[in-house]
Every structure is written in structure tokens, then in C-alpha cells.
Design an enzyme around this catalytic site. Structure first.
Site, short mmCIF file in Angstrom:
data_model
loop_
_atom_site.label_atom_id
_atom_site.label_comp_id
_atom_site.label_asym_id
_atom_site.label_seq_id
_atom_site.Cartn_x
_atom_site.Cartn_y
_atom_site.Cartn_z
N ARG A 140 0.81 -1.22 0.00
CA ARG A 140 0.00 0.00 0.00
C ARG A 140 0.84 1.26 0.00
NH1 ARG A 140 -5.18 -1.99 2.26
NH2 ARG A 140 -6.14 0.05 2.27
N TYR A 143 0.95 4.29 -2.46
CA TYR A 143 -0.15 5.26 -2.33
C TYR A 143 0.02 6.09 -1.06
CZ TYR A 143 -5.08 6.82 -2.17
OH TYR A 143 -6.24 7.56 -2.13
N GLY A 146 3.24 8.02 -1.23
CA GLY A 146 3.06 8.97 -2.34
C GLY A 146 2.25 10.18 -1.89
N ASN A 172 -12.82 7.00 3.30
CA ASN A 172 -13.57 6.23 2.30
C ASN A 172 -14.87 6.93 1.90
OD1 ASN A 172 -11.93 4.24 3.96
ND2 ASN A 172 -12.54 2.99 2.23
N ARG A 184 -13.17 -1.49 -5.05
CA ARG A 184 -13.46 -0.85 -3.76
C ARG A 184 -14.63 -1.56 -3.10
NH1 ARG A 184 -12.46 5.54 -4.96
NH2 ARG A 184 -12.32 5.13 -7.17
N PHE A 189 -19.11 -5.09 -3.36
CA PHE A 189 -20.22 -5.81 -2.72
C PHE A 189 -21.51 -5.64 -3.53
CE2 PHE A 189 -18.49 -5.73 1.96
CZ PHE A 189 -17.57 -6.71 1.62
N GLN A 207 -12.90 -5.60 10.82
CA GLN A 207 -12.22 -4.32 10.59
C GLN A 207 -13.28 -3.27 10.21
OE1 GLN A 207 -12.17 -6.99 8.72
NE2 GLN A 207 -11.41 -6.68 6.67
N THR A 208 -13.03 -2.05 10.64
CA THR A 208 -14.06 -1.01 10.44
C THR A 208 -13.63 0.02 9.41
OG1 THR A 208 -13.21 0.49 12.13
CG2 THR A 208 -14.77 -1.21 12.86
N1 LIG Z 1 -12.73 7.87 -3.28
C1 LIG Z 1 -12.24 7.81 -2.07
O1 LIG Z 1 -12.82 7.16 -1.19
C2 LIG Z 1 -10.95 8.54 -1.74
C3 LIG Z 1 -10.45 8.42 -0.44
C4 LIG Z 1 -9.28 9.08 -0.13
C5 LIG Z 1 -8.64 9.87 -1.08
N2 LIG Z 1 -9.15 9.96 -2.31
C6 LIG Z 1 -8.38 10.77 -3.29
O2 LIG Z 1 -9.26 11.49 -4.12
C7 LIG Z 1 -8.76 11.51 -5.47
C8 LIG Z 1 -9.81 10.99 -6.42
O3 LIG Z 1 -10.17 9.68 -6.02
P1 LIG Z 1 -11.20 8.83 -6.87
O4 LIG Z 1 -11.90 7.95 -5.94
O5 LIG Z 1 -11.98 9.71 -7.76
O6 LIG Z 1 -10.18 7.97 -7.74
P2 LIG Z 1 -10.33 7.48 -9.25
O7 LIG Z 1 -9.29 6.43 -9.43
O8 LIG Z 1 -11.75 7.17 -9.54
O9 LIG Z 1 -9.95 8.79 -10.06
C9 LIG Z 1 -8.62 9.22 -10.25
C10 LIG Z 1 -8.53 9.87 -11.61
O10 LIG Z 1 -7.18 10.28 -11.82
C11 LIG Z 1 -6.78 9.89 -13.13
N3 LIG Z 1 -5.31 9.74 -13.11
C12 LIG Z 1 -4.57 8.84 -12.42
N4 LIG Z 1 -3.27 9.03 -12.64
C13 LIG Z 1 -3.15 10.07 -13.50
C14 LIG Z 1 -2.08 10.74 -14.11
N5 LIG Z 1 -0.81 10.37 -13.90
N6 LIG Z 1 -2.34 11.77 -14.95
C15 LIG Z 1 -3.61 12.17 -15.20
N7 LIG Z 1 -4.69 11.56 -14.63
C16 LIG Z 1 -4.46 10.53 -13.79
C17 LIG Z 1 -7.51 8.59 -13.38
O11 LIG Z 1 -7.62 8.24 -14.73
C18 LIG Z 1 -8.87 8.90 -12.75
O12 LIG Z 1 -9.74 9.50 -13.65
C19 LIG Z 1 -7.48 10.67 -5.48
O13 LIG Z 1 -6.38 11.54 -5.41
C20 LIG Z 1 -7.58 9.85 -4.21
O14 LIG Z 1 -6.32 9.57 -3.68
C21 LIG Z 1 -10.29 9.31 -2.68
#
Ligand SMILES: NC(=O)c1ccc[n+]([C@@H]2O[C@H](COP(=O)([O-])OP(=O)(O)OC[C@H]3O[C@@H](n4cnc5c(N)ncnc54)[C@H](O)[C@@H]3O)[C@@H](O)[C@H]2O)c1
Length: 307
Positions: A140, A143, A146, A172, A184, A189, A207-208
Site C-alpha cells: 500500500r 499510495y 506517495g 472512504n 473498492r 459488494f 475491521q471497520t
Molecule cells: N474515493 C475515495 O474514497 C478517496 C479516499 C481518499 C482519497 N481519495 C483521493 O481522491 C482523489 C480521487 O479519487 P477517486 O476515488 O476519484 O479515484 P479514481 O481512481 O476514480 O480517479 C482518479 C482519476 O485520476 C486519473 N489519473 C490517475 N493518474 C493520473 C495521471 N498520472 N495523470 C492524469 N490523470 C491521472 C484517473 O484516470 C482517474 O480519472 C485521489 O487523489 C484519491 O487519492 C479518494
């Protein structure tokens, strides 16, 4: 107001684009479609205030904007673990490139960070002062580490170049427009239940997680961008649910005869995840309003129409 939304074709990004477009703003979306879909944005095709550019943010680009919403990064473990080095590059080089755009355009910059920066937390609930417990060599970590470096970069651009930043630590979230096959837990589910396949629970399911409905998250992100708050802030739902409870809730709602099966717990799977959202309540006057049962109904309806 011209907005640049990186990752705008993804789950969160496309809901954000919808909100900005409905407000009558101009939106440029940058996406390489790694984990997003053009279909999420098809309602804006041809709109004079909307532009989508296929671009990988690890490569430089010149765009001027007033606000940069930096969301590009695959969020599902299935996607980010498939190409871990690319995930790290997106978070480091990609964030660096987008911060450079903010510096040059004097734009306000919002980073979509994550609860994953807290790793497998030793404190519950997690507030913004907790520095986390991350294993730097787990699957993990591309991410988690990163996003930690992305946060560091934002602060250094704020200190060194006076870029105006804000950082949302998102927990989440769920809702319509998640990809059917992105692994996800909620989409997984629901899709399995609709297809009469078993729901796979890791470990014993004790786990929660705490799940925030997408509309509430988008409201939190826009309130944050509108605020002057410039330190990390948790955005999520503080109602904690066991994964097994979620599986049972979904299987009852879909009214299938779905079985629940148990798999080995993956390495470094966080056992508890619950945000302390007092800061967001105080600074942004924000808290989630959608009850999980209602949110699941909307999401199940979406997947029924999509599958
Ligand atoms: N959805 C969640 O529950 C959640 C939770 C914590 C953080 N986040 C953060 O929110 C943001 C969006 O999450 P999401 O759920 O929409 O994810 P997602 O994977 O659905 O969307 C990410 C988007 O980024 C684009 N992408 C990835 N790498 C790229 C790159 N190098 N250049 C250009 N585009 C790129 C993908 O094609 C996608 O459209 C992310 O940064 C994620 O870390 C989301």
C-alpha cells in the site's frame, strides 16, 4: 472562474466537475483515463465552458487557471498496486508539475490527500495532529507514502513560493460513478450482490471503515477551497461500521440470496479507520448528512442501471 480539475474523469473528480459546471464555472479537466472514464463526463461534451485534455500529469503542461483541484491518482488498491512506481510518480512528479502551474498562475491549490497517510493507525479516531503509522515497504505504501510526499510538496510550495494551498484528507467515500470493477469495497459488494456472486470479506470482517456519501464529500471539498484554512483537514463520515455489517446491509438491500465468504486478511490492511471531523465541523461548518442506508440505495440504483 477557470478551474483545472486533475483526475476529473474519476469517481470524485467527475462529481466535482458536475458541481462546478452546474454553478456556471469554466472547467478544464486533465486525465489520462487510467482509472477514470470519459463516460463520467459525457453530459458536458460540447459545452462551451468545458474542456477535457487527455494528459498524464507526470509530464509538464502549460495551463492557466484560478483554482487547481488536484485529484489525479488512482484511489482503489487494485489500480494503484497494479503499477506502484507509476502511482509514486503521479504523486511526486505529477503533484510537483501541478504545483508549478499553481505558482505560475497564482492559483489556489487543493490536494486530494487521504486517510491512508495515517497508515495502520495506533490512535482512534484519527485527528489531523496524528502523524500516522505507515509501513514504507508494504504494497500500500506507493499510495500512502506517495500522498505523504504530495502533502510535503504542498507545504514547501506554501513556505517557499507562497502558493495558497489546502489539503483534504479524504476517508472512504462511495456513490454513483464508481467503476464496476475497481475493487473498492462498496462497489464490489453491490456489483457482486446484483450478479448473485458471493461477497468476499477479508479476515472475519471485524475491521471497520466509515463511508461518506459522495455529495457530502463534494460539499466539503468546495467549502474547503472557499475557506482560508491552509493545513490538512479530515473529510469523512465519523460513523464507524464493520466490513461484515456493510456486507450484510448490502446483501439485504439487494435482496439476493448472496453468500458471504471469508478470505485471508491482506498484509497491512488497516483494522480501524474513523476520522475525527471536529476540525471540519468548526472551520468549515461541514459534516456529512447522508445516512448510509439512503446513500446505499442511491448507489445500488446506479449500479442496477449500469450493469
Ligand atoms: N474515493 C475515495 O474514497 C478517496 C479516499 C481518499 C482519497 N481519495 C483521493 O481522491 C482523489 C480521487 O479519487 P477517486 O476515488 O476519484 O479515484 P479514481 O481512481 O476514480 O480517479 C482518479 C482519476 O485520476 C486519473 N489519473 C490517475 N493518474 C493520473 C495521471 N498520472 N495523470 C492524469 N490523470 C491521472 C484517473 O484516470 C482517474 O480519472 C485521489 O487523489 C484519491 O487519492 C479518494
Amino acid at each position: 472562474m477557470r478551474n483545472l480539475v486533475t483526475g476529473g474523469a474519476g469517481f470524485v473528480g467527475s462529481h466535482l466537475v458536475d458541481k462546478l459546471m452546474r454553478k456556471g464555472e469554466e472547467v478544464i479537466c486533465l486525465d489520462n483515463f487510467l482509472s477514470g472514464s470519459r463516460l463520467n463526463l459525457r453530459q458536458w461534451d460540447g459545452h462551451p465552458s468545458f474542456k477535457i485534455i487527455e494528459h498524464d500529469i507526470t509530464h509538464e503542461i502549460e495551463i492557466e487557471a484560478c483554482r487547481i483541484w488536484h485529484l489525479a491518482c488512482p484511489a482503489s488498491p487494485l489500480h494503484y498496486q497494479k503499477e506502484p512506481i507509476r502511482t509514486l510518480k503521479t504523486n511526486f512528479i505529477g503533484t510537483l508539475n501541478m504545483l508549478e502551474l499553481a505558482r505560475k498562475s497564482n492559483a489556489k491549490f487543493l490536494l486530494a490527500s487521504t486517510s491512508e497517510i495515517y497508515g495502520n493507525p495506533k490512535e482512534h479516531p484519527q485527528d489531523e495532529n496524528y502523524n500516522g503509522s505507515v509501513n514504507p515497504f508494504s504494497e500500500r505504501s506507493c499510495y500512502q507514502e506517495g500522498k505523504r510526499i504530495a502533502e510535503s510538496l504542498c507545504f514547501d510550495y506554501q513556505r517557499v513560493h507562497k502558493v495558497s494551498i489546502c489539503i483534504a484528507r479524504i476517508f472512504n467515500s462511495y456513490g454513483p460513478k464508481m467503476l464496476v470493477d475497481d475493487g473498492r469495497v462498496i462497489s464490489n459488494f453491490i456489483c457482486n450482490a446484483l450478479n448473485n456472486k458471493p461477497l468476499c470479506v477479508n479476515g472475519d470482517g471485524s475491521q471497520t471503515r466509515s463511508f461518506c456519501y459522495i455529495n457530502d464529500l463534494i460539499e466539503g471539498l468546495t467549502k474547503l477551497m472557499d475557506s482560508n484554512y491552509n493545513k490538512p483537514i479530515n473529510l469523512g463520515c465519523d460513523q464507524e461500521l464493520k466490513i461484515l455489517e456493510i456486507a450484510k446491509l448490502i446483501s439485504t438491500k439487494v435482496s439476493s440470496k448472496t453468500k458471504i465468504v471469508y478470505k485471508e486478511l491482506p498484509q497491512d490492511e488497516p483494522m480501524r479507520r474513523k476520522p475525527d471531523i471536529n476540525l471540519a465541523k468548526k472551520v468549515l461548518q461541514w459534516e456529512p448528512r447522508t445516512d448510509i442506508k439512503k446513500g446505499l440505495d442511491y448507489t445500488i440504483e446506479y449500479f442496477k442501471n449500469t450493469l
